[in-house]
Design a protein around this motif. Structure first.
Motif, PDB file in Angstrom:
ATOM      1  N   PHE A   1       5.372   7.230  -4.312  1.00 33.68           N
ATOM      2  CA  PHE A   1       6.341   6.148  -4.212  1.00 33.68           C
ATOM      3  C   PHE A   1       6.036   4.972  -5.127  1.00 33.68           C
ATOM      4  CE2 PHE A   1       8.628   2.768  -1.959  1.00 33.68           C
ATOM      5  CZ  PHE A   1       9.866   3.371  -1.915  1.00 33.68           C
ATOM      6  N   ALA A   2       4.796   4.551  -5.143  1.00 39.24           N
ATOM      7  CA  ALA A   2       4.433   3.393  -5.958  1.00 39.24           C
ATOM      8  C   ALA A   2       4.685   3.687  -7.432  1.00 39.24           C
ATOM      9  CB  ALA A   2       2.972   3.022  -5.725  1.00 39.24           C
ATOM     10  N   GLU A   3       4.403   4.907  -7.843  1.00 39.27           N
ATOM     11  CA  GLU A   3       4.626   5.258  -9.240  1.00 39.27           C
ATOM     12  C   GLU A   3       6.106   5.215  -9.588  1.00 39.27           C
ATOM     13  OE1 GLU A   3       1.739   4.884 -11.018  1.00 39.27           O
ATOM     14  OE2 GLU A   3       2.793   6.321 -12.260  1.00 39.27           O
TER      15      GLU A   3
ATOM     16  N   MET B   1       4.403  -6.939  -7.435  1.00 38.74           N
ATOM     17  CA  MET B   1       3.744  -5.672  -7.720  1.00 38.74           C
ATOM     18  C   MET B   1       3.199  -5.681  -9.141  1.00 38.74           C
ATOM     19  SD  MET B   1       5.365  -1.829  -7.724  1.00 38.74           S
ATOM     20  CE  MET B   1       6.507  -2.128  -9.069  1.00 38.74           C
TER      21      MET B   1
ATOM     22  N   ARG C   1      -2.665  -0.291   5.420  1.00 42.06           N
ATOM     23  CA  ARG C   1      -1.379  -0.293   6.114  1.00 42.06           C
ATOM     24  C   ARG C   1      -1.359  -1.380   7.180  1.00 42.06           C
ATOM     25  NH1 ARG C   1       2.755   4.148   7.685  1.00 42.06           N
ATOM     26  NH2 ARG C   1       1.976   5.129   5.806  1.00 42.06           N
TER      27      ARG C   1
ATOM     28  N   PRO D   1      -3.175   8.320   4.189  1.00 41.10           N
ATOM     29  CA  PRO D   1      -2.827   9.527   4.943  1.00 41.10           C
ATOM     30  C   PRO D   1      -3.074  10.795   4.137  1.00 41.10           C
ATOM     31  CG  PRO D   1      -0.847   8.246   4.401  1.00 41.10           C
ATOM     32  CD  PRO D   1      -2.021   7.461   3.921  1.00 41.10           C
ATOM     33  N   TYR D   2      -3.172  10.665   2.825  1.00 41.07           N
ATOM     34  CA  TYR D   2      -3.227  11.857   1.997  1.00 41.07           C
ATOM     35  C   TYR D   2      -4.619  12.174   1.457  1.00 41.07           C
ATOM     36  CZ  TYR D   2      -2.432   7.891  -1.067  1.00 41.07           C
ATOM     37  OH  TYR D   2      -2.498   6.671  -1.649  1.00 41.07           O
TER      38      TYR D   2
ATOM     39  N   GLY E   1       4.400   7.142   3.713  1.00 41.67           N
ATOM     40  CA  GLY E   1       3.534   6.414   2.799  1.00 41.67           C
ATOM     41  C   GLY E   1       3.073   7.312   1.672  1.00 41.67           C
ATOM     42  N   GLU E   2       4.016   7.932   1.025  1.00 44.69           N
ATOM     43  CA  GLU E   2       3.645   8.886  -0.011  1.00 44.69           C
ATOM     44  C   GLU E   2       3.118   8.183  -1.251  1.00 44.69           C
ATOM     45  OE1 GLU E   2       7.379  10.439   0.233  1.00 44.69           O
ATOM     46  OE2 GLU E   2       6.886  11.552   2.048  1.00 44.69           O
ATOM     47  N   PHE E   3       2.174   8.814  -1.866  1.00 47.98           N
ATOM     48  CA  PHE E   3       1.542   8.182  -3.017  1.00 47.98           C
ATOM     49  C   PHE E   3       2.438   8.214  -4.234  1.00 47.98           C
ATOM     50  CE2 PHE E   3       0.529  12.405  -4.553  1.00 47.98           C
ATOM     51  CZ  PHE E   3       0.333  13.117  -3.381  1.00 47.98           C
TER      52      PHE E   3
ATOM     53  N   ALA F   1       4.323   0.220   3.258  1.00 45.80           N
ATOM     54  CA  ALA F   1       4.680   0.993   4.444  1.00 45.80           C
ATOM     55  C   ALA F   1       4.286   0.194   5.681  1.00 45.80           C
ATOM     56  CB  ALA F   1       3.980   2.345   4.423  1.00 45.80           C
TER      57      ALA F   1
ATOM     58  N   PHE G   1      -0.622   0.170  -3.067  1.00 46.05           N
ATOM     59  CA  PHE G   1       0.617  -0.571  -2.901  1.00 46.05           C
ATOM     60  C   PHE G   1       1.582   0.069  -1.903  1.00 46.05           C
ATOM     61  CE2 PHE G   1       4.643  -2.411  -4.368  1.00 46.05           C
ATOM     62  CZ  PHE G   1       4.280  -3.744  -4.327  1.00 46.05           C
ATOM     63  N   ALA G   2       1.762   1.356  -2.021  1.00 48.88           N
ATOM     64  CA  ALA G   2       2.709   2.037  -1.131  1.00 48.88           C
ATOM     65  C   ALA G   2       2.260   1.918   0.323  1.00 48.88           C
ATOM     66  CB  ALA G   2       2.839   3.503  -1.533  1.00 48.88           C
ATOM     67  N   GLU G   3       0.963   2.018   0.539  1.00 49.08           N
ATOM     68  CA  GLU G   3       0.455   1.893   1.902  1.00 49.08           C
ATOM     69  C   GLU G   3       0.710   0.505   2.465  1.00 49.08           C
ATOM     70  OE1 GLU G   3       0.058   4.983   3.262  1.00 49.08           O
ATOM     71  OE2 GLU G   3      -1.341   3.824   4.467  1.00 49.08           O
TER      72      GLU G   3
ATOM     73  N   MET H   1      12.526   4.315   1.526  1.00 48.80           N
ATOM     74  CA  MET H   1      11.130   4.733   1.576  1.00 48.80           C
ATOM     75  C   MET H   1      10.831   5.429   2.897  1.00 48.80           C
ATOM     76  SD  MET H   1       7.678   2.376   1.379  1.00 48.80           S
ATOM     77  CE  MET H   1       8.001   1.479   2.889  1.00 48.80           C
TER      78      MET H   1
ATOM     79  N   ARG I   1       6.707   8.296 -12.891  1.00 50.36           N
ATOM     80  CA  ARG I   1       7.041   6.962 -13.394  1.00 50.36           C
ATOM     81  C   ARG I   1       8.250   7.021 -14.325  1.00 50.36           C
ATOM     82  NH1 ARG I   1       3.681   1.885 -14.857  1.00 50.36           N
ATOM     83  NH2 ARG I   1       2.333   2.652 -13.207  1.00 50.36           N
TER      84      ARG I   1
ATOM     85  N   MET J   1       8.397   3.504  -8.184  1.00 46.66           N
ATOM     86  CA  MET J   1       8.859   2.122  -8.209  1.00 46.66           C
ATOM     87  C   MET J   1       8.360   1.384  -9.430  1.00 46.66           C
ATOM     88  SD  MET J   1       9.651   0.628  -4.737  1.00 46.66           S
ATOM     89  CE  MET J   1       8.128  -0.196  -4.635  1.00 46.66           C
ATOM     90  N   ALA J   2       7.133   1.658  -9.808  1.00 45.77           N
ATOM     91  CA  ALA J   2       6.625   1.016 -11.020  1.00 45.77           C
ATOM     92  C   ALA J   2       7.511   1.405 -12.201  1.00 45.77           C
ATOM     93  CB  ALA J   2       5.178   1.428 -11.267  1.00 45.77           C
TER      94      ALA J   2
END
Lengths: 337, 337
Positions: free
Chosen positions: B73-75, A65, A297, A278-279, B69-71, A78, A73-75, B65, B297, B77-78
């Motif tokens: 999430f990546a933040e 990452m 995805r 999705p958002y 696929g929430e946006f 997932a 990334f999250a997509e 998770m 973050r 994790m970063a």
DNA sequence: TTTCGAAACCAAATCGTTTTCAAATTGGAA
DNA sequence: TTCCAATTTGAAAACGATTTGGTTTCGAAA
């Protein structure tokens, strides 16, 4: 509950139990049924670490990452998860300190040596990416999401960035546009190069000269979309159409157009690349956004699948998938004025 | 290179080598220096799986998770990655099949039993979340990002959702707004409840009656932001201000306002919650968006830190952090007409 | 010179599985 | 009944580290 203990309760040897649970053929079906059933009832589960030590398999795929915290990334993950759930394979996120090149190579080297993952998925490779050579040399199974023209066998899955941008640009020209701007991703990665090629090839095919004033590149953010679009549209001879690199970029482009009193789809046409979130959907933007589309995805799902195949012994050199990209026309594109 | 082999090359016993590398005191400093130095030179690294089997420690933190696929999430994790890089601790992504409640509990149970992680980070808990009770009962160290009022000791980090929405709503009332709508997240999670409380408390403090017509809830998507905002604004007695749950929701709200010919900041005020994304900033929206802000973050970074503390022996019941939320006023809020 | 304790090192047991190699059982054919 | 091959089962040796419970070494005190 340990294997030994569990086996004793069943009146069987650890050997037989292990075999029964791992699906080996040398155990009678009736015994296997009994073992699996009792395992559930008594709650026996093999110790992962013991299994891993013994088999040498870790049961995890590493995903590198970047630090930028990209929304794709999250997509992608997932998607991977969809494939990997129930596969007994974990996803390990490898944070990549954005260090200099030398340090980055070291990081990959250490990752391989630490044997924490069975395979690695790498994103956004560069044209002649030494990391690929390194992973190949170290014998670590890996899959590249994107492409590199490096002369080393490697499995990859990529979308047709060249074709996507070429078609987008061509379509704009079909509509009569001759000054078309493009906002690309950060230079360096192969995909940015491909998109650039697609753009130039399309222009060339119609005999339109490339104008360096009409291209820009940078991270896929709303802010850069706005800034670049503003600077394009404020030029003396502004473009009548813009090809944007991502949904976020498109948001910025729309905003720039509005800020200048221009109507998207009429005064300026916009096509963006949509990874399908999705958002935030291209269809719902106002006006709805024409887009080159490819599901991030789905790519994650397929990449996970391919990695599993790789681990099952399929040769890396025969795993190459180039996904076509849809061009979906909506209201943000219209004839040149 | 195995320990035995490496030790032999050094003329030492495996015991001493292991101790030297793990920093135990019963080894002379000169020996330790030699060992570490040679380890680098000869490229010896302990086999992770052997260490894990022996010590029982996995060296990985699991992050559950959701499938949406929430946006965010990546933040998050970063942020975690920032803390964990160099800590020799991995991030394991646990995909959560959005199953029924019973299956979900099973998933957590199996995750714990599989011993693949040393600790778990859980998101968006519910008010009386049985998963928390389960993890506690099973003795798995865990940290909750969010809160639950369940009567079981657990470490948590949360932002002050109640206060954020209360202040946002109050500020709108300060500006003279009396009909204020709110778009909340999916009901069920505690944070949604807290936001609802914040909203209601603010109204009540000014003696404004709660109107169920002015609240809606659902996933944080652009689309729902649009739909809800539309339906609010088309009511016979429409709100003059809207509190939105996320940046994506805010995008939809802006779009809805524009589609009705309303100007945000003048005809309708908007405040949204901003998790701070590198690719989409409230400051850059047009008009710039007033927001309650808290960095996702940073939360990830801190959560990772707290989990490490938890693993180092700090008691879960003394790890409770409630982060205040900034309210940043920009152009999207203005006096009620 | 002897004795003693601290400092430095080591042999071997252990973690919980898988898997090799060998033994036991079974069921039919001779 | 005897024998053989096919089918099931087991004992024990790995996998590669950590750690328990010693043993040796060495200098200083007696």
């Amino acid at each position: 509950m340990k294997l030994k203990e569990f086996a004793k309760q069943l009146g069987l040897s650890p050997t037989t139990v292990s075999r029964a649970l791992s699906g080996y053929p040398e155990v009678s079906e009736v015994t296997r049924a009994r073992v699996t059933e009792e395992a559930v009832r008594l709650g026996y589960r093999p110790n992962v670490n013991a299994v891993r030590l013994k088999t040498g398999r870790v049961g995890a795929i590493g995903v590198v990452m970047g630090r930028a915290g990209e929304f794709h990334f999250a997509e992608f993950m997932a998607g991977m998860a969809e494939q990997l759930v129930g596969e007994d394979t974990d996803i390990l996120v490898i944070p990549l300190a954005d260090a200099n090149y030398e340090e980055e190579m070291q990081l990959y080297r250490r990752l391989v040596e630490s044997r924490r993952v069975d395979a690695i998925i790498m994103h956004s490779p560069r044209p002649n990416d030494e990391r690929i050579a390194l992973l190949h040399k170290l014998g670590m199974p890996f899959l590249v999401h994107g492409r590199s023209d490096i002369d080393v066998p490697h499995a990859w899955l990529d979308i047709d960035n060249e074709g996507a941008v070429r078609r987008a640009t061509s379509h704009l020209m079909d509509l009569g546009h001759t000054r078309i701007a493009m906002i690309n991703g950060r230079p360096g990665a192969t995909y940015a190069l491909h998109r650039d090629n697609g753009y130039r090839n399309a222009l060339q095919a119609r005999g339109i000269e490339f104008d360096p004033q009409l291209v820009a590149s940078g991270n896929f953010t709303d802010e850069l979309g706005f800034r670049f679009a503003r600077s394009f549209l404020e030029q003396p001879n502004p473009p009548t159409a813009i090809v944007a690199g991502s949904m976020m970029t498109a948001l910025g482009v729309y905003r720039a157009a509005r800020s200048l009193g221009l109507q998207v789809g009429r005064d300026v046409s916009v096509i963006a690349h949509d990874d399908v979130f999705p958002y935030l959907s291209a269809d719902n933007m106002a006006p709805s956004l024409s887009a080159t589309r490819s599901s991030m995805r789905a790519a994650g799902t397929r990449c996970a699948d391919l990695v599993l195949q790789l681990l099952a012994g399929r040769s890396a050199s025969e795993i190459h998938e180039l996904w076509p990209v849809e061009l979906i026309l909506r209201e943000s594109t219209g004839p040149a004025q």
